[in-house]
Motif scaffolding. Structure first.
Motif, PDB file in Angstrom:
ATOM      1  N   ASP A  75      45.756 -36.366 -57.454  1.00 10.56           N
ATOM      2  CA  ASP A  75      45.931 -35.171 -56.620  1.00 10.56           C
ATOM      3  C   ASP A  75      46.017 -35.541 -55.150  1.00 10.56           C
ATOM      4  N   ALA A  76      45.170 -36.480 -54.719  1.00 13.07           N
ATOM      5  CA  ALA A  76      45.177 -36.891 -53.316  1.00 13.07           C
ATOM      6  C   ALA A  76      46.441 -37.669 -52.971  1.00 13.07           C
ATOM      7  N   ALA A  77      47.098 -38.260 -53.977  1.00 13.82           N
ATOM      8  CA  ALA A  77      48.303 -39.047 -53.742  1.00 13.82           C
ATOM      9  C   ALA A  77      49.555 -38.184 -53.599  1.00 13.82           C
ATOM     10  N   LYS A  78      49.462 -36.928 -53.978  1.00 17.08           N
ATOM     11  CA  LYS A  78      50.630 -36.048 -53.899  1.00 17.08           C
ATOM     12  C   LYS A  78      51.096 -35.894 -52.451  1.00 17.08           C
ATOM     13  N   GLY A  79      52.410 -35.960 -52.270  1.00 13.53           N
ATOM     14  CA  GLY A  79      52.982 -35.826 -50.938  1.00 13.53           C
ATOM     15  C   GLY A  79      53.093 -37.130 -50.185  1.00 13.53           C
ATOM     16  N   LYS A  80      52.532 -38.204 -50.726  1.00 14.76           N
ATOM     17  CA  LYS A  80      52.610 -39.517 -50.080  1.00 14.76           C
ATOM     18  C   LYS A  80      53.635 -40.384 -50.818  1.00 14.76           C
ATOM     19  N   LEU A  81      54.230 -41.327 -50.106  1.00 14.52           N
ATOM     20  CA  LEU A  81      55.188 -42.249 -50.704  1.00 14.52           C
ATOM     21  C   LEU A  81      54.484 -43.100 -51.750  1.00 14.52           C
ATOM     22  N   LEU A  82      55.014 -43.099 -52.986  1.00 17.67           N
ATOM     23  CA  LEU A  82      54.431 -43.858 -54.081  1.00 17.67           C
ATOM     24  C   LEU A  82      55.222 -45.157 -54.267  1.00 17.67           C
ATOM     25  N   ILE A  83      54.535 -46.279 -54.173  1.00 23.76           N
ATOM     26  CA  ILE A  83      55.169 -47.597 -54.293  1.00 23.76           C
ATOM     27  C   ILE A  83      54.686 -48.246 -55.579  1.00 23.76           C
ATOM     28  N   SER A  84      55.609 -48.793 -56.360  1.00 25.93           N
ATOM     29  CA  SER A  84      55.245 -49.395 -57.642  1.00 25.93           C
ATOM     30  C   SER A  84      56.075 -50.645 -57.900  1.00 25.93           C
ATOM     31  N   GLY A  85      55.714 -51.353 -58.979  1.00 22.71           N
ATOM     32  CA  GLY A  85      56.438 -52.548 -59.370  1.00 22.71           C
ATOM     33  C   GLY A  85      55.653 -53.809 -59.089  1.00 22.71           C
ATOM     34  N   PRO A  86      55.720 -54.810 -59.980  1.00 21.08           N
ATOM     35  CA  PRO A  86      55.034 -56.092 -59.755  1.00 21.08           C
ATOM     36  C   PRO A  86      55.466 -56.744 -58.444  1.00 21.08           C
ATOM     37  N   GLY A  87      54.494 -57.101 -57.620  1.00 18.44           N
ATOM     38  CA  GLY A  87      54.784 -57.741 -56.334  1.00 18.44           C
ATOM     39  C   GLY A  87      55.128 -56.777 -55.221  1.00 18.44           C
ATOM     40  N   ALA A  88      55.068 -55.467 -55.489  1.00 18.03           N
ATOM     41  CA  ALA A  88      55.479 -54.475 -54.485  1.00 18.03           C
ATOM     42  C   ALA A  88      54.558 -54.477 -53.258  1.00 18.03           C
ATOM     43  N   GLN A  89      53.283 -54.797 -53.466  1.00 16.87           N
ATOM     44  CA  GLN A  89      52.333 -54.749 -52.350  1.00 16.87           C
ATOM     45  C   GLN A  89      52.735 -55.686 -51.222  1.00 16.87           C
TER      46      GLN A  89
END
Length: 298
Positions: free
Chosen positions: A187-201
């Motif tokens: 819920d707190a993550a809603k509205g924020k850019l979501l980054i995913s994928g191995p090595g994405a950090q």
């Protein structure tokens, strides 16, 4: 038979010794003369030179005395006595004043400096306290100073939350460099850019530069997936996905798509996916397959 008279060996040695002494005296006179000329050329009087050499001798003596005193523990004893005197005079930590904290818990800062309470001010190690504060995830920088007589002042520079990183077991709030700040709920993550994928950090900073290439599109992007450790898939608020090429071609392709969207209104249109991996072309896919009017658009 003629008698041969040989020169005694001692005489020859004596003559050689006199010759060496004469050469040594000549070299000494030459060196001394050169030194006198150099000293005379410098803009200092003989009295000033005497003071200078006296200063060197005194400094060397003090250095030796300090070394001996250090081995004997004298400086530590003096420091301890100074700390006791300061404490008796009221110069000890009674108050910790924290500023700059907005998002993180201020209590975490106080926990890092809890051991400084009642410590005499001369014994407070400011740099050591700063290093402890920099261990906190939210702290980007910290300034620690003494505010006499009894206050320790701490100014915190917080990291800015930038996006949410999808990890295998949780969602993590990160700054614009991929530095982890704290776990967050869905819920707190809603509205924020979501980054995913191995090595994405490790690619968060590069993603920021990529999105800056097309600022008009940036507010419409809600997710970015790092694919194959080489390129990005972007998802818009409409649910549409944009596949970008790898490397330096990515920003150019994103700018090209922004120009195409300005002309043809691709975002919000029938295409559910747009593939920009082929240079100078965009392949559009609709729900039931290729979009009408052909599979690609210039």
């Amino acid at each position: 038979m003629a008698k041969v008279t040989r020169k005694p060996t001692g005489v020859r040695r004596s003559a050689a010794a006199r010759s060496r002494n004469q050469k040594a005296r000549a070299a000494k006179r030459h060196t001394s003369g050169m030194l006198d000329k150099v000293m005379a050329a410098l803009p200092f009087t003989e009295e000033q030179w005497n003071k200078f050499f006296l200063f060197l001798i005194v400094a060397a003596g003090l250095g030796i005395a300090w070394t001996v005193a250090s081995f004997a523990g004298v400086p530590e004893l003096a420091r301890a006595e100074l700390a006791k005197s300061a404490s008796r005079a009221g110069y000890e930590v009674r108050t910790v004043r924290v500023t700059g904290v907005e998002r993180m818990s201020e209590q975490l800062v106080y926990q890092k400096v809890l051991g400084e309470t009642d410590r005499p001010m001369p014994l407070v190690e400011l740099e050591e306290i700063r290093e402890r504060l920099l261990e906190l995830p939210w702290v980007k920088d910290a300034r620690v100073s003494r505010q006499l007589p009894n206050t320790l002042r701490i100014d915190i520079v917080e990291r800015e939350p930038h996006a949410v990183l999808a990890k295998p077991d949780r969602l993590m709030l990160v700054d614009d460099e991929g530095h982890e700040l704290e776990p967050v709920s869905a819920d707190a993550a809603k509205g924020k850019l979501l980054i995913s994928g191995p090595g994405a950090q490790k690619q968060v900073a590069d993603l920021g530069r990529l999105l800056d290439a097309a600022p008009a599109l940036k507010p419409q992007i809600i997710a970015a997936e790092w694919v194959g450790n080489r390129r990005w898939n972007l998802t818009f608020r409409t649910g549409q996905m944009l596949a970008l090429p790898e490397g330096e071609k990515g920003p150019a392709a994103l700018v090209k798509f922004a120009e195409m969207d300005g002309r043809n209104r691709l975002i919000g249109g029938q295409a559910v996916a747009i593939d920009m991996r082929v240079p100078d072309r965009a392949y559009l896919r609709c729900k039931d397959g290729p979009c009408p009017r052909g599979m690609s658009a210039q």
